[in-house]
Design an enzyme around this catalytic site. Structure first.
Site, mmCIF file in Angstrom:
data_model
loop_
_atom_site.group_PDB
_atom_site.id
_atom_site.type_symbol
_atom_site.label_atom_id
_atom_site.label_comp_id
_atom_site.label_asym_id
_atom_site.label_seq_id
_atom_site.Cartn_x
_atom_site.Cartn_y
_atom_site.Cartn_z
ATOM 1 N N ASN A 1 0.846 -1.337 -0.104
ATOM 2 C CA ASN A 1 0.055 0.159 -0.118
ATOM 3 C C ASN A 1 0.910 1.464 -0.126
ATOM 4 O OD1 ASN A 1 0.422 -0.574 2.649
ATOM 5 N ND2 ASN A 1 -1.198 0.108 3.411
ATOM 6 N N GLU B 1 7.497 3.143 14.583
ATOM 7 C CA GLU B 1 8.463 3.661 13.414
ATOM 8 C C GLU B 1 8.530 4.960 13.300
ATOM 9 O OE1 GLU B 1 6.604 0.865 10.317
ATOM 10 O OE2 GLU B 1 8.690 -0.096 10.551
ATOM 11 N N GLU C 1 3.636 -3.903 12.775
ATOM 12 C CA GLU C 1 2.952 -2.777 12.326
ATOM 13 C C GLU C 1 1.610 -3.570 11.547
ATOM 14 O OE1 GLU C 1 0.678 -0.276 10.976
ATOM 15 O OE2 GLU C 1 2.096 0.190 9.437
ATOM 16 N N CYS D 1 -3.672 1.530 6.768
ATOM 17 C CA CYS D 1 -3.921 1.025 7.976
ATOM 18 C C CYS D 1 -4.384 2.059 9.056
ATOM 19 C CB CYS D 1 -2.547 0.210 8.588
ATOM 20 S SG CYS D 1 -1.143 1.086 8.532
#
Ligand code: NAD
Length: 534
Positions: A199, A508, A299, A333
């Site tokens: 994505n 992150e 993640e 997400c």
């Protein structure tokens, strides 16, 4: 922040301007969608950035040992873009070996040297931003403006971590034992296995490689089979930036993904795995990593609540919901998944929100004026359709959209707005990962916080309110890793990104992202004596 918003979501900003074009070029509303001629093949300014049938291992471009390849298709047209090496376990082991050898030298480079390498790589990304955006649109489908926004965002991770590289500090700690001195050294964890999704074909990679290299790690990055060409172009730019051989290895697989994942998660040389993708795959990788107790960052999927209280600035909330819900056609997400709207403003919000969605132009991302592209593959389209049908059957109203757009291509779905959503519907429990917005009514703050938290995952959450006390209360009570207050865009290389519950762990970006690639070594000096007597 305004710059970042433009970088991350340029398409929505241009909707108003483009509606003029829409009115003059096409019959209004009757056909607001765009099909691009299927014979067009995008051109790169620098064609050598398109790496076909080779992966980047130990500073060289190599095919799979077996000679096998897999096909990559344009999600907008379904046409073949090209083929890529189908790496297997043996190929992966070779890449890990290269990273292991490189680590012994790279870990001892000064932070300043590593910083310069990352900065050079960043500069090359900026210089080649147009070509990188073309590759992203081609293999991922997102409109060119969004693809350019992603390149900026992705490059910014390299810039940000290039600035962290010379500033890796340890601590000095007052010992509780007389005569002892205690300090810590922050060391690179070692060879890292990175597994990234489709994505954000560029940003998910730089967000992991940036901090890894900043602290002195070396990496083997398994690029997504759906979008391998952007990662391979990034590898070419890493090569041109002078990053030493073996420090960055980028490998590809589609049918062998599980086999490659198995090696990255079980080979004892790999000391850290970082994965972005779905929760079920994250759980599998965690199990696989257990055998060698690797450091792990996950993640994973979210089910983001987006809450509009009746004291909110409704226009701001609508803009935030559009940005959060429909970015990348709903395939991030952190996309809003459940839009909760307080009953007093429900109708006003729904009407204004649907008006904005009506102005979208769906089509091939290369077509001028297109604001929203296709979904990535058939599975994604099927899931979106199933969520819409499920909601309809359980009483939701389709205000807008609700159907596939086969005339545009195999993976297009109408931007959809549903009202009258309830907790019994699939969309309440599962991430849709598509361009469908379901509006759930609610009455009280306590009720909506309970509903928002009634999910096993917790990545992002958003709410809109002008009540300062409520802002603090709700931000504290949402069970998520990231909260957006009066904004639908939260991504920023300087801010820690990550989830709680089954959305995974680890952060992150930001200084917390640096720590994910380090181990803390404690050193105690004994017998140092007492302080000198004056
Ligand atoms: P997925 O988790 O199956 O795949 C994501 C990536 O993981 C793929 O590109 C693939 O290369 C890799 N992968 C898959 N199985 C693997 C294995 N056994 N070993 C090693 N690597 C493996 O997700 P998907 O099918 O592409 O998308 C489905 C759902 O995943 C979405 O609905 C969404 O919930 C979630 N997703 C989340 C993100 C995110 O940014 N957190 C990104 C993509 C997908």
């Amino acid at each position: 922040m305004a710059f970042l918003q433009r970088a991350l979501f340029p398409a929505s900003r241009a909707v108003a301007a483009r509606s003029q074009f829409r009115r003059s070029a096409l019959p209004a509303i009757a056909n607001p969608f765009v099909r691009l001629s299927s014979t067009m093949r995008p051109k790169l300014r620098d064609p050598s950035l398109f790496k076909e049938n080779v992966c980047y291992v130990n500073g060289e471009w190599v095919a799979a040992g077996s000679g096998k390849t897999f096909e990559v298709h344009d999600p907008a047209t379904g046409e073949l873009i090209g083929t890529c090496p189908e790496f297997d376990a043996q190929d992966t082991e070779k890449a890990i070996k290269a990273a292991e050898v490189a680590f012994e030298e790279f870990r001892h480079r000064t932070g300043r040297e590593r910083s310069k390498l990352l900065r050079k790589w960043y500069d090359l990304m900026v210089e080649n931003a147009g070509d990188l955006a073309t590759l992203i649109t081609w293999e991922n489908g997102k409109p060119t403006a969004d693809a350019k926004g992603e390149v900026t965002y992705a490059a910014n991770f390299l810039e940000w971590f290039s600035e962290e590289a010379p500033r890796i500090y340890g601590d000095t700690i007052p010992s509780s034992v007389p005569g002892n001195r205690v300090f810590t050294i922050k060391e690179p964890v070692g060879v890292c296995g990175l597994i990234t999704p489709w994505n954000f074909p560029a940003a998910m990679i730089t967000r992991k490689i940036g901090p890894a290299l900043a602290v002195g790690c070396t990496v083997v990055c398994k690029a997504p089979g759906e979008t391998p060409y952007t990662p391979l172009a990034l590898a070419e730019l890493a090569h041109r930036a002078g990053i030493p051989r073996g420090v960055v290895n980028v490998i590809t697989a589609l049918n062998n993904t599980a086999e490659v994942g198995q090696v990255l998660t079980t080979n004892p040389t790999v000391r850290k795995v970082s994965f972005t993708g779905s929760t079920p795959v994250g759980k599998l990788l965690m199990k696989q990593c257990a055998g060698t107790l690797k450091k792990l960052s996950l993640e994973l999927g979210g089910n983001a609540p987006f809450i509009v209280f009746d004291d909110a600035d409704i226009d701001l909330a609508v803009a935030g919901a559009i940005a959060s819900k429909f970015r990348s056609s709903g395939q991030t997400c952190v996309c809003a998944n459940r839009i909760f709207v307080q009953r007093g403003v429900y109708d006003e919000f729904a009407a204004k929100f649907a008006d904005k969605v009506r102005a979208f132009r769906v089509g091939n991302g290369f077509q001028q004026g297109v604001t929203h592209g296709p979904l990535i593959h058939q599975r994604a389209v099927d899931k979106v359709e199933q969520h819409v049908r499920d909601a309809q059957q359980k009483g939701a109203t389709v205000v807008l959209g609700g159907h596939k757009l086969p005339d545009l291509g195999p993976h297009f779905f109408q931007p959809t707005v549903l009202t009258g959503m309830t907790a019994e519907m699939a969309m309440a429990a599962e991430e849709t990962f598509g361009p469908v917005a379901g509006l759930f009514p609610f009455d009280t703050e306590e009720e909506v916080v309970r509903l928002a938290n009634a999910t096993p995952v917790g990545l992002a959450g958003y709410f809109f309110s002008r009540d300062l006390h409520r802002v603090h209360r709700v931000a504290e009570h949402l069970e998520v890793g990231m909260v957006g207050v009066n904004t639908g865009l939260i991504s920023d290389p300087a801010a820690p990104f990550g989830g709680v519950k089954e959305s995974g762990f680890g952060r992150e970006g930001s200084l917390y992202g640096v720590a994910e690639y380090q181990v803390t070594k404690m050193v105690t000096y004994g017998g140092m004596g007492r302080p000198l007597q004056r």
